[in-house]
Design a protein around this motif. Structure first.
Motif, PDB file in Angstrom:
ATOM      1  N   PHE B 250       0.824  -1.211   0.000  1.00  0.00           N
ATOM      2  CA  PHE B 250       0.000   0.000   0.000  1.00  0.00           C
ATOM      3  C   PHE B 250       0.862   1.267   0.000  1.00  0.00           C
ATOM      4  O   PHE B 250       0.537   2.242  -0.670  1.00  0.00           O
ATOM      5  CB  PHE B 250      -0.943  -0.001   1.206  1.00  0.00           C
ATOM      6  N   VAL B 251       1.964   1.240   0.733  1.00  0.00           N
ATOM      7  CA  VAL B 251       2.745   2.465   0.911  1.00  0.00           C
ATOM      8  C   VAL B 251       3.730   2.715  -0.240  1.00  0.00           C
ATOM      9  O   VAL B 251       3.930   3.846  -0.661  1.00  0.00           O
ATOM     10  CB  VAL B 251       3.493   2.424   2.270  1.00  0.00           C
ATOM     11  N   TRP B 254       3.197   5.079  -3.432  1.00  0.00           N
ATOM     12  CA  TRP B 254       3.017   6.530  -3.302  1.00  0.00           C
ATOM     13  C   TRP B 254       4.344   7.296  -3.315  1.00  0.00           C
ATOM     14  O   TRP B 254       4.353   8.523  -3.370  1.00  0.00           O
ATOM     15  CB  TRP B 254       2.326   6.869  -1.971  1.00  0.00           C
ATOM     16  N   PRO B 266       4.917  20.005  -8.325  1.00  0.00           N
ATOM     17  CA  PRO B 266       4.112  20.662  -7.294  1.00  0.00           C
ATOM     18  C   PRO B 266       4.498  20.225  -5.874  1.00  0.00           C
ATOM     19  O   PRO B 266       4.783  19.055  -5.631  1.00  0.00           O
ATOM     20  CB  PRO B 266       2.692  20.219  -7.636  1.00  0.00           C
ATOM     21  N   TRP B 268       2.861  19.748  -3.132  1.00  0.00           N
ATOM     22  CA  TRP B 268       2.083  18.745  -2.409  1.00  0.00           C
ATOM     23  C   TRP B 268       2.530  17.341  -2.800  1.00  0.00           C
ATOM     24  O   TRP B 268       2.529  16.427  -1.974  1.00  0.00           O
ATOM     25  CB  TRP B 268       0.582  18.926  -2.640  1.00  0.00           C
ATOM     26  N   LEU B 272       4.050  14.518  -0.430  1.00  0.00           N
ATOM     27  CA  LEU B 272       3.482  13.167  -0.458  1.00  0.00           C
ATOM     28  C   LEU B 272       4.595  12.123  -0.606  1.00  0.00           C
ATOM     29  O   LEU B 272       4.660  11.142   0.152  1.00  0.00           O
ATOM     30  CB  LEU B 272       2.523  13.060  -1.643  1.00  0.00           C
ATOM     31  N   PHE B 276       5.549   9.430   2.459  1.00  0.00           N
ATOM     32  CA  PHE B 276       5.366   7.985   2.265  1.00  0.00           C
ATOM     33  C   PHE B 276       6.699   7.242   2.217  1.00  0.00           C
ATOM     34  O   PHE B 276       6.779   6.085   2.606  1.00  0.00           O
ATOM     35  CB  PHE B 276       4.523   7.721   1.018  1.00  0.00           C
ATOM     36  N   MET B 509     -14.709  16.804  -0.007  1.00  0.00           N
ATOM     37  CA  MET B 509     -13.494  17.505  -0.424  1.00  0.00           C
ATOM     38  C   MET B 509     -13.692  18.326  -1.691  1.00  0.00           C
ATOM     39  O   MET B 509     -13.209  19.438  -1.815  1.00  0.00           O
ATOM     40  CB  MET B 509     -12.367  16.491  -0.653  1.00  0.00           C
ATOM     41  N   PHE B 510     -14.398  17.740  -2.663  1.00  0.00           N
ATOM     42  CA  PHE B 510     -14.418  18.364  -3.981  1.00  0.00           C
ATOM     43  C   PHE B 510     -15.756  19.026  -4.332  1.00  0.00           C
ATOM     44  O   PHE B 510     -15.867  19.669  -5.374  1.00  0.00           O
ATOM     45  CB  PHE B 510     -14.085  17.327  -5.072  1.00  0.00           C
ATOM     46  N   ILE B 569      -4.137   8.827  -7.258  1.00  0.00           N
ATOM     47  CA  ILE B 569      -4.195  10.076  -6.491  1.00  0.00           C
ATOM     48  C   ILE B 569      -3.038  11.002  -6.855  1.00  0.00           C
ATOM     49  O   ILE B 569      -3.116  12.216  -6.681  1.00  0.00           O
ATOM     50  CB  ILE B 569      -4.245   9.779  -4.967  1.00  0.00           C
ATOM     51  N   PRO B 573      -4.720  14.199 -10.510  1.00  0.00           N
ATOM     52  CA  PRO B 573      -4.698  15.655 -10.289  1.00  0.00           C
ATOM     53  C   PRO B 573      -3.591  16.341 -11.081  1.00  0.00           C
ATOM     54  O   PRO B 573      -3.724  17.488 -11.485  1.00  0.00           O
ATOM     55  CB  PRO B 573      -4.440  15.780  -8.789  1.00  0.00           C
ATOM     56  N   THR B 574      -2.515  15.639 -11.331  1.00  0.00           N
ATOM     57  CA  THR B 574      -1.384  16.258 -12.014  1.00  0.00           C
ATOM     58  C   THR B 574      -1.645  16.463 -13.493  1.00  0.00           C
ATOM     59  O   THR B 574      -0.953  17.256 -14.149  1.00  0.00           O
ATOM     60  CB  THR B 574      -0.123  15.389 -11.819  1.00  0.00           C
ATOM     61  N   LEU B 576      -3.823  18.108 -14.522  1.00  0.00           N
ATOM     62  CA  LEU B 576      -4.222  19.513 -14.601  1.00  0.00           C
ATOM     63  C   LEU B 576      -3.010  20.436 -14.671  1.00  0.00           C
ATOM     64  O   LEU B 576      -3.085  21.539 -15.183  1.00  0.00           O
ATOM     65  CB  LEU B 576      -5.050  19.890 -13.359  1.00  0.00           C
ATOM     66  N   VAL B 577      -1.873  19.965 -14.156  1.00  0.00           N
ATOM     67  CA  VAL B 577      -0.706  20.830 -14.042  1.00  0.00           C
ATOM     68  C   VAL B 577      -0.180  21.270 -15.391  1.00  0.00           C
ATOM     69  O   VAL B 577       0.279  22.386 -15.550  1.00  0.00           O
ATOM     70  CB  VAL B 577       0.417  20.075 -13.275  1.00  0.00           C
TER      71      VAL B 577
END
Lengths: 61, 770
Positions: B250-251, B254, B266, B268, B272, B276, B509-510, B569, B573-574, B576-577
């Motif tokens: 799981f970890v 990331w 970015p 964030w 991240l 992780f 959140m969104f 995750i 979102p990236t 969009l960057v």
């Protein structure tokens, strides 16, 4: 000194959410692992120890 | 129905094939490694030949070690242990053979194309698109063969090693496919569908997890099978192995962004990746301790048994490498270590110590069992161990010293941080030369050890008869309550509550005002209800998990969700960057057609192996190379060329820094303008003609990817190219050298002179910001 990112603010939450999610997964698995029955654990742990024999490869079916 | 006893004969032929292939390719990969390490010390070892230059051979070394050496070893270990753990012969002899020969064909294709300069320009993902398709196909063959075998198994329980193999198969497939999405421009060339920061993120999501899921999880599975077998005692704690598996899987996924710390990625995502990576300490060390403690009561055997020696040292190196990895992911440590030899030392502690020693231990353990003959020489195996260990220690110590020296010198400033202490990059290169030589010595010792293994194998196998393992099993009907169909997997309390909880959390959140409130209330309600339900129906939750451990397909789906979540995750979102309005005030000016041709030469020659194109947000980087790199400056870079190592200086703003003549002389013989440089000569660039004919399809693909190229009229493209070529050739002629305008050197100079040129644009205002 350095002007940083132009990016939607909400994404700054992601590391925190990810951390909480990972923590939840970890705790859940920890709980499940600790609650496993000893007999079940012993059986799983002994799976590699089944006895086997061998035959020449050129005599294989 | 009454029980029935049958005898199963395992398919050990394919295990022997993969094992021999691993030994041979391992020697080849290490030999190429020795050559490229020597080239860094003695530039003449590039021999002025295109197919022997460092930039082309370094990818051959990395690909050979990862996919040929460890890949073949992994397949041997997976196939041997899986058959025994599930008490079933591999499902298909045809698929097993196809897997083996297909994989070797891929390796041969890579060994031919990489030295010829056919490259995608992304580390560990250099192979061209037709080979990518072959890799994906053969991986599917492997997956089908593996899961089909699980479906035919006579042992209902899935041992933890099988879990690690499942995670490997599905995650590598996901990573490989996403990172290799490309649009071909010809039979041998393509552009990735991602560009700039997106490409960087996807690449290191893949690159990091290639280490995680190709070099680690399958080897951990092998550890959980072979170490107990060699030590003749069960794994120290099966409970710990369960925690190890889920937390690691799981970890790990990331942590990819830690390869891009202090860059224009970015913030964030950097946070991240770092967070992780630090969390990885726990599962990695849990696994390491579990492996080492499995040897409890067997430590005395280490004096005489080379197999246990190799396993104990391999697990120790795993612990060292997985301690060092998170340490290097701390942003301030990374500022020192990134782009230096420290990273090379870290990688080799893992590759030589963990992978190489696990391979050696497994091979020495398997040889007598696969050929029914004792190992030819235990003494030689022990000598191999000590040569290998000393070799690794020399190698790693040299690279640590080299990397820290490099980092300290490159980052050193004087006058209160306003001037560089060592303004010449070559000062740092010459300071680490002795360490680079020690690396060659260390690697040489390791290679000699491997050749001893090869000789030992040859003498053991010579005259021996290959044997296949057999086992007697009782065929029993599986109990209905053990089975878990797809419906039962989904329709159960843990999954239902998790799905609703995630949905409500996303709305919170969104969403806009109303959905945000509804999401918040729903999330709280869902958590409370789940808690109450768990308290009242604990057995149902537990029963679901217990049945999961006996059912391969639902288990696989759950594992896929665990690894896919981390990827999604980060990547979604990236996307969009890379929008043109989100570029930190600067936007790249699209390369001219000639510059595109030059860029493809840069990629083909593997310049990214030594030169980065990313000025980090660090004072010494800015003082040395110019203003820090912005997101927008690489949005049209297919593929991105940020690099991961600075054997030479960063090139992000090299455009216009030197005249054309300087580049001409530098590429002809770097030492003419940079005394002490170890860069190869590129004489063929002065004779090869630029491939202008390929530009039409290349520009069409770039246009498709979103680069704003116009539709050129007939002849317009050629005119553009020849005009720019002539301008550079005229400039060179005026400076005293004559070159035909249509040569590759002209295109490459055009590209290098473009680097760092961008247009200023008004930054987009973000809602809620100043």
């Amino acid at each position: 000194m350095f002007r940083r990112l132009l990016f939607e603010n909400w994404v700054s939450l992601f590391p925190l959410i990810a951390l909480i999610t990972a923590g939840s997964v970890y705790l859940t698995i920890f709980y499940r692992a600790v609650r496993m029955k000893s007999a079940q654990i012993d059986r799983f742990a002994r799976l590699p120890f089944e006895s086997e024999t061998s035959i020449p490869a050129d005599e294989s079916k | 129905m009454s029980d029935r006893k049958i005898t199963i004969e395992y398919n050990d032929k394919v295990v022997r094939q993969f094992l021999l292939a691993s030994v041979i390719w391992g020697a080849v990969g290490m030999l190429v490694g020795m050559l490229v390490a020597s080239q860094l010390n003695y530039w003449r070892l590039n021999f002025d030949l295109p197919w022997l230059t460092f930039g082309r051979l370094r990818p051959l070394h990395t690909n050979a070690v990862i996919f040929a050496f460890v890949g073949n070893m992994m397949f041997a270990g997976v196939y041997y242990s899986t058959q025994r753990l599930v008490k079933a012969r591999l499902a298909s002899d045809f698929l097993s053979s196809l897997h083996f020969w297909g994989w070797q064909l891929i390796i041969v294709a890579a060994a031919i194309t990489l030295p010829l300069g056919f490259s995608r320009g992304k580390e560990y993902a250099e192979l061209i698109w037709p080979i990518n398709i072959a890799v994906a196909f053969i991986w599917v063959v492997f997956g089908v063969n593996f899961f089909w075998t699980l479906a035919r198994r006579h042992e209902p329980a899935l041992y933890v090693a099988i879990w690690f193999y499942i995670a490997t198969i599905i995650t590598v497939a996901m990573l490989y496919i996403v990172n290799h999405l490309s649009i071909p421009t010809s039979l041998l060339h393509s552009y990735p569908v991602f560009g700039g920061v997106q490409d960087a993120l996807v690449q290191w999501w893949y690159g990091h997890n290639a280490v995680a899921f190709f070099l680690t999880t399958p080897i951990l599975g092998i550890m959980y099978y072979f170490v107990p077998k060699a030590a003749e005692r069960p794994v120290y704690s099966y409970r710990l192995s369960v925690i190890h598996f889920w937390s690691l899987v799981f970890v790990y996924i990331w942590a990819g962004p830690h390869h891009l710390l202090n860059t224009s990625l970015p913030g964030w995502l950097q946070a991240l990746g770092m967070t992780f990576s630090l969390m990885l300490w726990a599962p990695s060390w849990g696994g390491m301790l579990n492996g080492l403690l499995t040897l409890r009561g067997a430590w005395h055997k280490l004096r005489t048994d080379p197999v246990l020696k190799f396993f104990a040292a391999a697990i120790t190196f795993y612990g060292m490498a997985t301690f060092e990895g998170p340490l290097l992911s701390i942003k301030s440590v990374n500022a020192l270590a990134h782009y230096t030899d420290w990273i090379i030392g870290h990688v080799h502690a893992g590759a030589l110590g963990w992978n190489g020693f696990m391979a050696a231990g497994m091979i020495y353990w398997l040889l007598p069992r696969l050929w029914n003959k004792p190992l030819y020489s235990v003494s030689l195996a022990n000598l191999h161990f000590w040569l290998g260990t000393v070799g690794i220690l020399l190698y790693v110590a040299a690279m640590w010293t080299s990397g820290i020296t490099q980092g300290l010198m490159l980052n050193a400033t004087t006058e209160n941080g306003t001037l560089l202490a060592y303004p010449s990059f070559l000062d740092t290169l010459n300071a680490i030369r002795p360490m680079m030589l020690f690396r060659v010595v260390g690697g040489g010792l390791y290679l000699v050890g491997w050749l001893l293994l090869t000789y030992n194998l040859y003498r053991t196998v010579k005259g021996a008869k290959a044997v296949n393992g057999t086992v007697e099993v009782f065929i029993t009907e599986r109990l209905a309550e053990e089975r878990l169909g797809f419906g039962a997997m989904v329709v159960n309390p843990p999954v239902i509550f998790s799905c609703f909880g995630t949905l409500f959390a996303c709305a919170w959140m969104f969403g806009n005002d109303f959905t945000k409130l509804a999401g918040l209330i729903g999330t709280v309600f869902c958590v409370m209800l789940a808690w109450l339900h768990f308290g009242a129906r604990t057995h149902r939750w537990a029963a679901w998990y217990d049945r999961l451990l006996l059912n391969a397909l639902p288990f696989t789906i759950l594992t896929f969700i665990a690894v896919a979540a981390g990827g999604m995750i980060q990547i979604i979102p990236t996307t969009l960057v890379n929008r043109a309005d989100n570029i930190e005030g600067r936007r790249a000016i699209p390369y001219t057609p000639l510059e595109i041709a030059g860029r493809d030469i840069y990629v083909s020659e593997g310049c990214y192996n030594c030169h980065s194109q990313m000025i980090r947000t660090l004072v010494p980087d800015v003082l040395r190379y110019g203003d820090y790199s912005r997101l927008g400056e690489s949005i049209y870079d297919y593929p991105f060329q940020w690099g991961s190592k600075r054997t030479g200086p960063d090139l992000a703003r090299v455009g216009g820094k030197y005249p054309n003549l300087w580049h001409y002389r530098h590429l002809l013989n770097a030492r003419d303008v940079s005394p002490g440089s170890n860069m190869p000569n590129y004489p063929w660039l002065f004779t090869n003609k630029t491939d202008v004919a390929a530009l039409t399809s290349k520009l069409a693909v770039q246009r498709l990817l979103g680069v704003p190229y116009p539709e050129y009229e007939e002849g317009e493209l050629l005119l553009l190219v020849s005009t720019q070529e002539k301008a550079i050739a005229d400039d060179l002629h005026a400076a005293g050298v004559t070159v035909a305008p249509d040569r590759e050197i002209v295109a490459l100079i055009a590209y290098l002179q473009k680097l760092g040129k961008s247009e200023l644009v008004a930054p987009r205002k973000v809602a809620g910001s100043e």
